[in-house]
Design a protein around this motif. Structure first.
Motif, PDB file in Angstrom:
ATOM      1  N   PRO A  27      42.405  27.484  50.533  1.00 43.95           N
ATOM      2  CA  PRO A  27      43.604  27.902  49.801  1.00 43.95           C
ATOM      3  C   PRO A  27      44.772  26.931  49.991  1.00 43.95           C
ATOM      4  O   PRO A  27      44.868  26.250  51.012  1.00 43.95           O
ATOM      5  CB  PRO A  27      43.943  29.272  50.383  1.00 43.95           C
ATOM      6  N   ASP A  28      45.649  26.880  48.992  1.00 43.70           N
ATOM      7  CA  ASP A  28      46.813  25.996  49.026  1.00 43.70           C
ATOM      8  C   ASP A  28      47.965  26.565  49.855  1.00 43.70           C
ATOM      9  O   ASP A  28      48.765  25.824  50.386  1.00 43.70           O
ATOM     10  CB  ASP A  28      47.321  25.729  47.608  1.00 43.70           C
ATOM     11  N   LYS A  29      48.047  27.911  49.922  1.00 38.94           N
ATOM     12  CA  LYS A  29      49.148  28.536  50.664  1.00 38.94           C
ATOM     13  C   LYS A  29      48.668  29.822  51.328  1.00 38.94           C
ATOM     14  O   LYS A  29      47.632  30.380  50.950  1.00 38.94           O
ATOM     15  CB  LYS A  29      50.322  28.831  49.733  1.00 38.94           C
ATOM     16  N   ASP A  30      49.435  30.279  52.338  1.00 34.71           N
ATOM     17  CA  ASP A  30      49.145  31.554  52.980  1.00 34.71           C
ATOM     18  C   ASP A  30      49.426  32.670  51.979  1.00 34.71           C
ATOM     19  O   ASP A  30      50.510  32.717  51.398  1.00 34.71           O
ATOM     20  CB  ASP A  30      50.031  31.766  54.212  1.00 34.71           C
ATOM     21  N   GLN A  31      48.437  33.543  51.790  1.00 30.13           N
ATOM     22  CA  GLN A  31      48.623  34.633  50.835  1.00 30.13           C
ATOM     23  C   GLN A  31      47.540  35.689  51.017  1.00 30.13           C
ATOM     24  O   GLN A  31      46.536  35.456  51.683  1.00 30.13           O
ATOM     25  CB  GLN A  31      48.592  34.102  49.404  1.00 30.13           C
ATOM     26  N   LYS A  32      47.763  36.841  50.408  1.00 27.54           N
ATOM     27  CA  LYS A  32      46.745  37.880  50.348  1.00 27.54           C
ATOM     28  C   LYS A  32      46.071  37.747  48.988  1.00 27.54           C
ATOM     29  O   LYS A  32      46.747  37.653  47.964  1.00 27.54           O
ATOM     30  CB  LYS A  32      47.352  39.260  50.514  1.00 27.54           C
ATOM     31  N   VAL A  33      44.740  37.733  48.997  1.00 33.36           N
ATOM     32  CA  VAL A  33      43.987  37.558  47.758  1.00 33.36           C
ATOM     33  C   VAL A  33      42.911  38.628  47.657  1.00 33.36           C
ATOM     34  O   VAL A  33      42.525  39.238  48.659  1.00 33.36           O
ATOM     35  CB  VAL A  33      43.336  36.156  47.672  1.00 33.36           C
ATOM     36  N   LEU A  34      42.432  38.837  46.439  1.00 36.55           N
ATOM     37  CA  LEU A  34      41.310  39.737  46.203  1.00 36.55           C
ATOM     38  C   LEU A  34      40.065  38.879  46.015  1.00 36.55           C
ATOM     39  O   LEU A  34      39.968  38.116  45.048  1.00 36.55           O
ATOM     40  CB  LEU A  34      41.553  40.592  44.957  1.00 36.55           C
ATOM     41  N   LEU A  35      39.123  39.005  46.965  1.00 36.10           N
ATOM     42  CA  LEU A  35      37.871  38.258  46.867  1.00 36.10           C
ATOM     43  C   LEU A  35      36.791  39.173  46.301  1.00 36.10           C
ATOM     44  O   LEU A  35      36.655  40.325  46.710  1.00 36.10           O
ATOM     45  CB  LEU A  35      37.458  37.724  48.236  1.00 36.10           C
ATOM     46  N   CYS A  36      36.034  38.651  45.379  1.00 35.31           N
ATOM     47  CA  CYS A  36      35.009  39.413  44.675  1.00 35.31           C
ATOM     48  C   CYS A  36      33.972  39.974  45.638  1.00 35.31           C
ATOM     49  O   CYS A  36      33.485  39.271  46.520  1.00 35.31           O
ATOM     50  CB  CYS A  36      34.329  38.521  43.653  1.00 35.31           C
ATOM     51  N   ALA A  37      33.605  41.231  45.443  1.00 35.18           N
ATOM     52  CA  ALA A  37      32.571  41.867  46.245  1.00 35.18           C
ATOM     53  C   ALA A  37      31.340  42.204  45.409  1.00 35.18           C
ATOM     54  O   ALA A  37      30.253  42.377  45.954  1.00 35.18           O
ATOM     55  CB  ALA A  37      33.109  43.140  46.893  1.00 35.18           C
ATOM     56  N   CYS A  38      31.503  42.282  44.084  1.00 32.71           N
ATOM     57  CA  CYS A  38      30.360  42.624  43.228  1.00 32.71           C
ATOM     58  C   CYS A  38      29.501  41.398  42.922  1.00 32.71           C
ATOM     59  O   CYS A  38      28.393  41.539  42.420  1.00 32.71           O
ATOM     60  CB  CYS A  38      30.833  43.279  41.936  1.00 32.71           C
ATOM     61  N   LYS A  39      30.007  40.215  43.241  1.00 34.85           N
ATOM     62  CA  LYS A  39      29.315  38.934  43.074  1.00 34.85           C
ATOM     63  C   LYS A  39      29.030  38.586  41.621  1.00 34.85           C
ATOM     64  O   LYS A  39      28.163  37.779  41.319  1.00 34.85           O
ATOM     65  CB  LYS A  39      28.005  38.898  43.879  1.00 34.85           C
ATOM     66  N   GLN A  40      29.776  39.173  40.688  1.00 35.32           N
ATOM     67  CA  GLN A  40      29.595  38.898  39.266  1.00 35.32           C
ATOM     68  C   GLN A  40      30.763  38.116  38.676  1.00 35.32           C
ATOM     69  O   GLN A  40      30.800  37.870  37.475  1.00 35.32           O
ATOM     70  CB  GLN A  40      29.436  40.218  38.497  1.00 35.32           C
TER      71      GLN A  40
ATOM     72  N   SER B 189      13.315  38.104  49.654  1.00 33.62           N
ATOM     73  CA  SER B 189      14.241  37.098  49.155  1.00 33.62           C
ATOM     74  C   SER B 189      14.418  37.307  47.656  1.00 33.62           C
ATOM     75  O   SER B 189      13.533  37.784  46.972  1.00 33.62           O
ATOM     76  CB  SER B 189      13.720  35.690  49.440  1.00 33.62           C
ATOM     77  N   THR B 190      15.574  36.938  47.181  1.00 33.07           N
ATOM     78  CA  THR B 190      15.882  37.156  45.775  1.00 33.07           C
ATOM     79  C   THR B 190      16.716  35.988  45.243  1.00 33.07           C
ATOM     80  O   THR B 190      17.412  35.330  46.003  1.00 33.07           O
ATOM     81  CB  THR B 190      16.625  38.484  45.573  1.00 33.07           C
ATOM     82  N   ASP B 191      16.617  35.755  43.945  1.00 34.39           N
ATOM     83  CA  ASP B 191      17.411  34.708  43.311  1.00 34.39           C
ATOM     84  C   ASP B 191      18.669  35.271  42.687  1.00 34.39           C
ATOM     85  O   ASP B 191      19.511  34.519  42.216  1.00 34.39           O
ATOM     86  CB  ASP B 191      16.587  34.000  42.236  1.00 34.39           C
ATOM     87  N   GLN B 192      18.808  36.588  42.659  1.00 30.72           N
ATOM     88  CA  GLN B 192      19.972  37.231  42.081  1.00 30.72           C
ATOM     89  C   GLN B 192      20.874  37.769  43.188  1.00 30.72           C
ATOM     90  O   GLN B 192      20.380  38.347  44.153  1.00 30.72           O
ATOM     91  CB  GLN B 192      19.543  38.394  41.183  1.00 30.72           C
ATOM     92  N   PRO B 193      22.182  37.607  43.055  1.00 33.12           N
ATOM     93  CA  PRO B 193      23.082  38.167  44.066  1.00 33.12           C
ATOM     94  C   PRO B 193      23.097  39.694  43.991  1.00 33.12           C
ATOM     95  O   PRO B 193      22.879  40.269  42.927  1.00 33.12           O
ATOM     96  CB  PRO B 193      24.440  37.599  43.687  1.00 33.12           C
ATOM     97  N   ILE B 194      23.326  40.324  45.128  1.00 26.63           N
ATOM     98  CA  ILE B 194      23.463  41.775  45.152  1.00 26.63           C
ATOM     99  C   ILE B 194      24.926  42.113  45.404  1.00 26.63           C
ATOM    100  O   ILE B 194      25.651  41.355  46.049  1.00 26.63           O
ATOM    101  CB  ILE B 194      22.570  42.418  46.229  1.00 26.63           C
ATOM    102  N   ALA B 195      25.361  43.232  44.888  1.00 29.68           N
ATOM    103  CA  ALA B 195      26.749  43.647  45.073  1.00 29.68           C
ATOM    104  C   ALA B 195      26.947  44.143  46.502  1.00 29.68           C
ATOM    105  O   ALA B 195      26.230  45.014  46.967  1.00 29.68           O
ATOM    106  CB  ALA B 195      27.104  44.752  44.085  1.00 29.68           C
TER     107      ALA B 195
END
Length: 131
Positions: free
Chosen positions: A90-103, A36-42
């Protein structure tokens, strides 16, 4: 020491570009990899492009342990109990970029922080070559 390096040392050799480095098992004491860790991993170096629907609730994985990236599958309960998913609608249907590096500072959306992560990893790799 990262988990991959520790596992390679436990097997008895660490492959380098030149030749295998043999390490006797009896003399080496290695720290175990934390469960277990307290820091997010990418989860990845680049953001996930996903289509979201207006009014639907989503849970973005903030810890990086989920197998259903970029969304939460509950893996944080055992691997990162102090990190909860970020829920959003989300407020509307759209394509978005969701963060993967968790930073990101604009979770769950990508704010370009992955560029800093990529540069940090490159610098780390270059430094390790010259050691």
């Amino acid at each position: 020491m990262n988990c991959v390096l520790a596992a390679a040392l436990r097997r008895g050799c660490l492959l380098t570009r030149r030749r295998p480095l043999l390490v006797p098992d009896s003399r080496v004491t290695l720290p175990s990899c934390p469960q277990s860790t307290d820091q997010p991993i990418a989860a990845a170096r680049l953001p996930f492009r996903v289509k979201v629907s207006a009014g639907k609730r989503y849970a973005w994985c903030a810890c990086g342990h989920s197998n259903k990236q970029p969304f939460c599958d509950g893996a944080h309960r055992t691997k990162a109990p102090s990190i909860s998913p970020l829920r959003f609608t989300p407020d509307k249907d759209q394509k978005v970029l969701l963060c993967a590096c968790k930073q990101t500072r604009n979770g769950p959306y990508c704010d370009g922080s992955h560029l800093k992560v990529i540069v940090r990893d490159i610098v780390k790799s270059v430094k390790s070559v010259f050691k």
